[in-house]
Design a protein around this motif. Structure first.
Motif, mmCIF file in Angstrom:
data_model
loop_
_atom_site.group_PDB
_atom_site.id
_atom_site.type_symbol
_atom_site.label_atom_id
_atom_site.label_comp_id
_atom_site.label_asym_id
_atom_site.label_seq_id
_atom_site.Cartn_x
_atom_site.Cartn_y
_atom_site.Cartn_z
ATOM 1 N N ASN A 125 0.846 -1.193 0.000
ATOM 2 C CA ASN A 125 0.000 0.000 0.000
ATOM 3 C C ASN A 125 0.885 1.248 0.000
ATOM 4 N N ARG A 127 0.498 4.183 0.620
ATOM 5 C CA ARG A 127 0.269 5.214 1.624
ATOM 6 C C ARG A 127 0.762 4.811 3.010
ATOM 7 N N ARG A 168 10.765 3.303 8.575
ATOM 8 C CA ARG A 168 10.047 4.579 8.548
ATOM 9 C C ARG A 168 9.796 5.069 7.127
ATOM 10 N N TYR A 170 8.645 4.917 2.934
ATOM 11 C CA TYR A 170 7.483 4.532 2.153
ATOM 12 C C TYR A 170 7.908 3.631 0.987
ATOM 13 N N HIS A 172 7.577 3.656 -2.143
ATOM 14 C CA HIS A 172 8.101 4.199 -3.389
ATOM 15 C C HIS A 172 9.575 4.565 -3.286
ATOM 16 N N GLU A 173 10.110 4.531 -2.064
ATOM 17 C CA GLU A 173 11.529 4.846 -1.917
ATOM 18 C C GLU A 173 12.430 3.640 -2.078
ATOM 19 N N SER B 14 11.953 11.383 5.001
ATOM 20 C CA SER B 14 11.073 10.565 4.193
ATOM 21 C C SER B 14 9.854 11.374 3.757
ATOM 22 N N GLN B 15 9.591 11.368 2.459
ATOM 23 C CA GLN B 15 8.488 12.187 1.971
ATOM 24 C C GLN B 15 7.226 11.362 1.832
ATOM 25 N N SER B 16 6.238 11.735 2.546
ATOM 26 C CA SER B 16 4.968 11.048 2.346
ATOM 27 C C SER B 16 4.345 11.585 1.061
ATOM 28 N N GLN B 17 3.322 10.918 0.620
ATOM 29 C CA GLN B 17 2.707 11.341 -0.626
ATOM 30 C C GLN B 17 2.173 12.755 -0.519
ATOM 31 N N TRP B 18 1.646 13.114 0.640
ATOM 32 C CA TRP B 18 1.028 14.424 0.774
ATOM 33 C C TRP B 18 2.042 15.537 0.652
ATOM 34 N N ILE B 20 4.761 15.497 -1.032
ATOM 35 C CA ILE B 20 5.141 15.627 -2.444
ATOM 36 C C ILE B 20 4.101 16.470 -3.175
ATOM 37 N N LEU B 30 -0.045 29.475 -11.363
ATOM 38 C CA LEU B 30 -1.485 29.729 -11.406
ATOM 39 C C LEU B 30 -2.152 29.251 -10.116
ATOM 40 N N LYS B 284 -8.892 1.274 6.022
ATOM 41 C CA LYS B 284 -7.470 1.534 5.925
ATOM 42 C C LYS B 284 -6.922 1.425 4.510
ATOM 43 N N HIS B 285 -7.555 0.614 3.676
ATOM 44 C CA HIS B 285 -6.956 0.406 2.363
ATOM 45 C C HIS B 285 -7.752 0.998 1.219
ATOM 46 N N PRO B 288 -8.812 5.459 1.858
ATOM 47 C CA PRO B 288 -7.738 6.434 1.708
ATOM 48 C C PRO B 288 -7.311 6.607 0.261
ATOM 49 N N ASN B 289 -7.495 5.572 -0.560
ATOM 50 C CA ASN B 289 -7.118 5.738 -1.952
ATOM 51 C C ASN B 289 -8.111 6.570 -2.719
ATOM 52 N N THR B 292 -7.533 11.087 -2.956
ATOM 53 C CA THR B 292 -7.093 11.936 -4.058
ATOM 54 C C THR B 292 -8.273 12.428 -4.869
ATOM 55 N N GLN B 362 -10.979 27.287 -9.654
ATOM 56 C CA GLN B 362 -10.570 26.488 -10.812
ATOM 57 C C GLN B 362 -9.055 26.393 -10.895
ATOM 58 N N PHE B 363 -8.375 27.497 -10.605
ATOM 59 C CA PHE B 363 -6.909 27.450 -10.624
ATOM 60 C C PHE B 363 -6.415 26.475 -9.573
ATOM 61 N N ASP B 366 -7.169 22.890 -10.741
ATOM 62 C CA ASP B 366 -6.237 22.426 -11.760
ATOM 63 C C ASP B 366 -4.868 22.168 -11.157
ATOM 64 N N TYR C 144 -10.245 29.718 -20.286
ATOM 65 C CA TYR C 144 -10.336 29.795 -18.833
ATOM 66 C C TYR C 144 -11.403 30.782 -18.407
#
Lengths: 342, 378, 333
Positions: A125, A127, A168, A170, A172-173, B14-18, B20, B30, B284-285, B288-289, B292, B362-363, B366, C144
């Motif tokens: 997963n 996430r 710790r 994710y 994708h790393e 460590s970068q979580s998806q959020w 990024i 914009l 949990k699975h 959350p997907n 987005t 809208q900006f 997008d 736009y």
């Protein structure tokens, strides 16, 4: 098809012998997928993905399940774990038919039977951190509460060749090979006795494949795991498995100890598979057996023996009789009516 | 030979998806503009009471000044002092049309005062943040002058103040209706996608039927359910409810599709293999997907609802007097007839705000879509 | 055009599918309208200008004293036979009241459809052939804006603009309504048609601006994607002239979804014309519906909703059929 005799160690360099006790007994397993068509979406046919498959696995054994794409090996593997519900047959784990269990009863058995997936990118997963992924197993079964959990995760990571601080991060790393290791760690987290490895190295680079296969072998020895190793590559299977089951179009064609299968195949399909595997010796000249025709559709498999349309030894009777799996040598079974070939 | 002490390498966090997504969003010019604009508009809505010199429904019954033009503000008075002030208003007759006209009465001057409270004037008291009563105004003038920044309407109410208060309704309806829609859509789509079978067919059929009726006609039909002269506050909730009813279908479809595809993923199978319960898998699975898509949906739905509410109010079946939304304020321009557009073009100003709010969303929307899309990484 | 598998079974299946949707949708609308406050039957009885015989006839025809679900079937039967009920406001059958506004809305829709394709295709193609040029960036910018402006606000702005033009330059602008009030009544057929057309122009343009904006951007995207495909590269490498590459090969493929969207355009325009009709005083379906709402004229409300829904479903059907004719894969579904 209920007992398996003790088998000598296969072509792999295994040292731990099988104990002779049957852990998994698959009987007449069947999985059909209905096809709907027509104006009112009635069932007009079935994809016979797994059709009357039977075999057993002894405790501590590593059994390979091979076949080309569409042979039904992945479906069989998942049906055994009830990730896909079988439409027929029985799966006896330690004597209990798990196909009849309720969800709650099944949960305890799930601790004993785990799976490693083929696609390292889809099996984690994105996430969740590695710690979450491995820890989820413990969370579900209430194992290792509190600080013990972190320790156990660290221990598992080290066992699969990663470092504790990786927990710790994710998914994708990590690279593909590393993600497979994470998947293995997850499977081991609940201390299972049986693991279905669904083509665990098919999606990896060749150099990494060897690493992961060796890892699996080491773990199997150390923990005494029973493994069903699904693959399409005979070379890999031969190296790690004690016995091999060959499937084609949803049915079992041949079962034999690895070395025996390699040196002395008794089924025409196995013969063709072996001849197709490349041998890294340019001086060896082999007679390649090219199979004619395409794989038939699993919706409408050929009558009688499903392999007959591409078999070079086919006779008229092959279309009329569905060959039974017969023992033709100790521990060596084949599904073919002819005894005068091979 | 010197031994060098290795410089400690800072391990990248460590970068979580959020995180990024957020950094990608920030790099989009914009999107930044949109976000800034939204900040300004919502700030305006929060500070509406403070910014508006007059109350929402404040007008004089004795000295009604209908359709006054915007009051000119002068900066330098006769003595040369620098400071904003306005002149008084005097009624006159336009010799050409024989209608009332308001002109400046230069004999009366009132300075523009800042940060004044107006104790005792109930119409000008408002509740800051909903609970702090105050009548502090950023700027105002004392009687007998009037400060009509954007003119007055037929009752003599200050349009600038009404636009400020209108922002509260226009901007909040979009968000409230969207949240309702998301909740409805999540539940229905989640049930349909997870349990499949008859439930799924029923729910999807419902969505199909609802979407078969063209939106405007469905809106009108739904509005017909309730008495047209219902209590204005009730009307506010009715409008939100109607918007949510027509909106949930789209999200339900998306959520359902997401769940149907997610549940086949290996990691969901892995969770099942581990023995996870249905609840755990959904929570949990699977859900959350959908996060987005929900975020993206929200960023598209909110401006859509702002437009829908404006439209409804514009044709008279949305927000009604004495409350104001930008749409209902624009109705004033329409009701006066074509000639009034020429005579009072400032009645069009609320429309500008609608455009700004919608464009800003809208900006942002997008920008969010691009930020989530791994193929458009900057 | 193409493969051997006939498109007829597919059309048949689609029609079969859309009938229940239509029934359910009109049932839903009927329910909602009936739930509105006020009881049609008692209103009729109390109204002194309605003759008792009329009341009785209506009661029989529409089962006005029956439960709602039965009334729906009465209504449905009548609908299929062309009887749309009686308008409470105008005291005439809805059949007489409806066609006028319906045709008027249709005028806007038809001109709009033509404009939609006539403008969005060239703009989209040009933008794809010269991407990121000044013109392309301008179009994107304008898109736009047009997508962000509510139609009714834009309509007001346009009217204001026309007023200004009229004042400052003395041009005779077709301001609002369907016809000029200044024209004498006994003018030739085509002069009055032209008059209507001129009056329809401004509202129609505003109506389709949103659609043109999104469609031209969409065509641009599609054409760019097709032009990037391998088989186009092959054609270029073989020396096919660029014009031919674009217009003969790529454009056809890129336009498939657009053409398929033709059917969906119709109902979208009908729904979208609403606000513009109000602003321009164009006597279309929406002003009719709004006054019906204000006067609780339930049979008009029901009829307009049903007709609009019917058009929507027919439009979708048309678009699916078009798509299946062009793209044979759909038929196997």
């Amino acid at each position: 098809m209920t007992t398996i005799a003790t088998v000598a160690p296969g072509a792999g360099q295994r040292v731990v012998p099988a104990t002779g006790e049957t852990l998994l007994d698959v009987q007449n397993l069947e999985k059909f997928f209905p096809i709907r068509g027509g104006l009112l979406s009635r069932v007009v046919g079935n994809v016979k993905a797994v059709n009357d498959v039977s075999f057993s696995i002894g405790r501590g054994e590593v059994v390979g399940l091979v076949g080309e794409s569409g042979s039904g090996k992945t479906t069989a593997g998942r049906a055994i774990l009830r990730l896909i519900e079988p439409t027929g047959g029985q799966v006896l784990f330690n004597g209990t038919d798990i196909t009849k269990l309720s969800k709650g009863q099944m949960r305890d058995y799930r601790r004993e039977m785990q799976i490693i997936f083929q696609d390292p990118f889809a099996s984690l997963n994105p996430r969740m951190t590695v710690a979450d992924i491995i820890g989820e197993a413990m969370q579900i079964h209430n194992l290792n509460p509190g600080k013990q959990r972190i320790d156990r995760i660290a221990e598992l990571l080290e066992k699969v060749g990663l470092r504790p601080e990786h927990m710790r991060r994710y998914p994708h790393e990590f690279s593909g090979g590393q993600r497979q290791r994470i998947g293995i760690a997850r499977a081991l987290a609940v201390n299972p006795s049986f693991i279905v490895a669904d083509e665990p190295v098919s999606a990896l680079d060749v150099s990494i494949q060897a690493q992961v296969v060796n890892l699996l072998q080491d773990l199997q020895e150390e923990l005494g795991l029973t493994v069903l190793f699904i693959a399409h590559d005979l070379a890999v299977v031969e190296y790690i498995c004690d016995r091999i089951i060959v499937m084609y179009l949803g049915r079992v064609m041949e079962i034999a100890p690895s070395r025996e299968l390699n040196n002395n195949p008794k089924h025409p399909y196995t013969e063709a598979l072996l001849s197709a595997a490349p041998v890294p010796d340019p001086t060896v000249k082999r007679q390649r057996i090219i199979l004619e025709g395409d794989i038939p559709s699993p919706i409408n498999p050929p009558s009688g023996c499903v392999f007959r349309t591409r078999c070079r030894y086919a006779i008229d009777d092959c279309a009329k009789i569905v060959p039974e799996l017969r023992e033709v040598a100790p521990g060596h079974f084949k599904a073919c009516i002819r005894d005068d070939i091979l | 030979m010197t031994t060098t002490v290795p410089t400690p390498v800072r391990k990248p966090r460590s970068q979580s998806q959020w995180s990024i997504v957020w950094s990608q969003f920030k790099r989009n010019p914009l999107a930044r503009v949109g976000l800034g604009l939204l900040g300004l508009l919502y700030l305006m809505a929060i500070l509406a009471g403070f910014l508006a010199p007059y109350g929402l429904t404040e007008y004089s019954t004795t000295d009604r000044i209908s359709w006054a033009p915007p009051t000119p503000i002068h900066w330098r008075d006769a003595q040369g002092h620098f400071g904003p002030y306005v002149n008084g208003i005097r009624r006159d007759i336009d010799m050409e049309t024989f209608r009332d006209k308001y002109v400046e009465d230069t004999s009366v001057t009132c300075p523009v005062k800042f940060f004044q409270t107006h104790p005792g004037m109930e119409g000008r008291t408002y509740r800051f943040l909903g609970f702090i009563p105050t009548s502090l105004k950023l700027f105002s003038v004392d009687a007998p002058c009037k400060l009509y920044l954007w003119g007055s309407d037929s009752y003599g109410r200050d349009q600038f103040s009404r636009v400020m208060y209108g922002s509260q309704i226009s901007l909040s309806i979009g968000i409230i209706a969207s949240v309702l829609t998301v909740i409805l859509g999540l539940i229905m789509g989640g049930i349909a996608g997870y349990f499949r079978g008859l439930t799924d067919t029923l729910i999807m059929r419902m969505v199909e039927v609802l979407s078969a009726i063209p939106e405007l006609f469905l809106l009108i039909t739904l509005r017909a359910l309730f008495p047209l002269n219902a209590d204005p506050i009730l009307v506010f909730y009715i409008v939100i409810g109607i918007l949510a009813v027509i909106g949930w279908g789209g999200l339900a479809r998306i959520v359902r599709g997401q769940i149907l595809s997610s549940r086949e993923q290996d990691y969901v199978q892995a969770a099942t293999a581990l023995g996870a319960s249905d609840t755990r898998i959904i929570a949990k699975h699977l859900l959350p997907n959908t996060a987005t898509y929900i975020i993206i949906f929200l960023s598209l739905a909110i401006p859509g609802f702002i437009l829908s509410e404006s439209g409804l109010s514009f044709i008279g079946i949305g927000i009604v007097e004495p409350y104001a939304s930008w749409g209902s304020l624009l109705k004033v321009a329409q009701d006066g007839g074509f000639e009034s557009l020429d005579a009072r073009p400032w009645t069009l100003i609320p429309g500008v705000f609608i455009v700004l709010a919608v464009l800003a969303w809208q900006f942002v929307g997008d920008g969010l879509r691009d930020a989530f899309d791994p193929r458009r990484r900057r | 055009m193409l493969s051997e598998v006939s498109v007829l079974p597919y059309i048949f299946r689609r029609i079969l599918q859309f009938i229940p949707t239509f029934l359910l949708a009109t049932l839903l609308a009927f329910f909602i309208v009936q739930l509105a406050p006020g009881d049609f039957l008692s209103q009729l009885k109390e109204n002194p200008s309605v003759r008792p015989e009329t009341v009785e006839r209506l009661r029989k025809e529409f089962g006005l004293d029956q439960p709602i679900i039965v009334q729906y079937f009465y209504w449905l039967k009548n609908f299929v036979m062309g009887n749309l009920g009686q308008s409470f406001q105008y005291k005439r059958p809805v059949n007489e009241v409806l066609p006028g506004p319906f045709m008027n809305s249709l005028i806007l829709v038809i001109i709009g459809t033509v404009l939609h394709f006539a403008v969005s295709i060239p703009v989209g193609v040009y933008s794809a052939v010269r991407p990121y040029s000044t013109a392309d960036k301008t179009f994107t910018f304008l898109s736009y804006i047009f997508l962000g402006i509510p139609s009714f606000f834009f309509a007001l702005l346009v009217i204001w603009g026309m007023l200004k033009l009229q004042q400052n330059f003395g041009w005779d602008m077709p301001l609002g309504n369907k016809t000029s009030s200044k024209l004498p009544t006994d003018i030739s057929w085509w002069r009055s048609a032209w008059d209507v057309f001129i009056h329809a122009l401004a509202p129609t343009i505003i109506l389709v601006l949103r659609g043109i904006s999104s469609e031209s951007r969409f065509i641009r995207g599609q054409l760019l994607e097709v032009l990037g495909q391998d088989y186009v590269r092959t054609a270029r490498a073989k020396g096919v002239a660029e014009n031919q590459v674009v217009y003969k090969h790529a454009l056809r493929t890129a336009l498939i979804p657009t053409i398929a969207g033709l059917g969906g355009l119709l109902p979208a325009l009908i729904g979208g014309a609403g606000f513009i009709e109000v602003v321009f005083n164009w006597p279309g379906l929406t002003p009719l519906q709004l006054t019906a709402l204000g006067n609780q004229d339930i049979y008009i409300l029901q009829a307009v909703t049903a007709v609009a829904t019917l058009l929507y479903l027919v439009g979708n059907l048309l678009s699916d059929v078009l798509l299946s004719v062009i793209d044979p894969r759909i038929r196997y579904h």
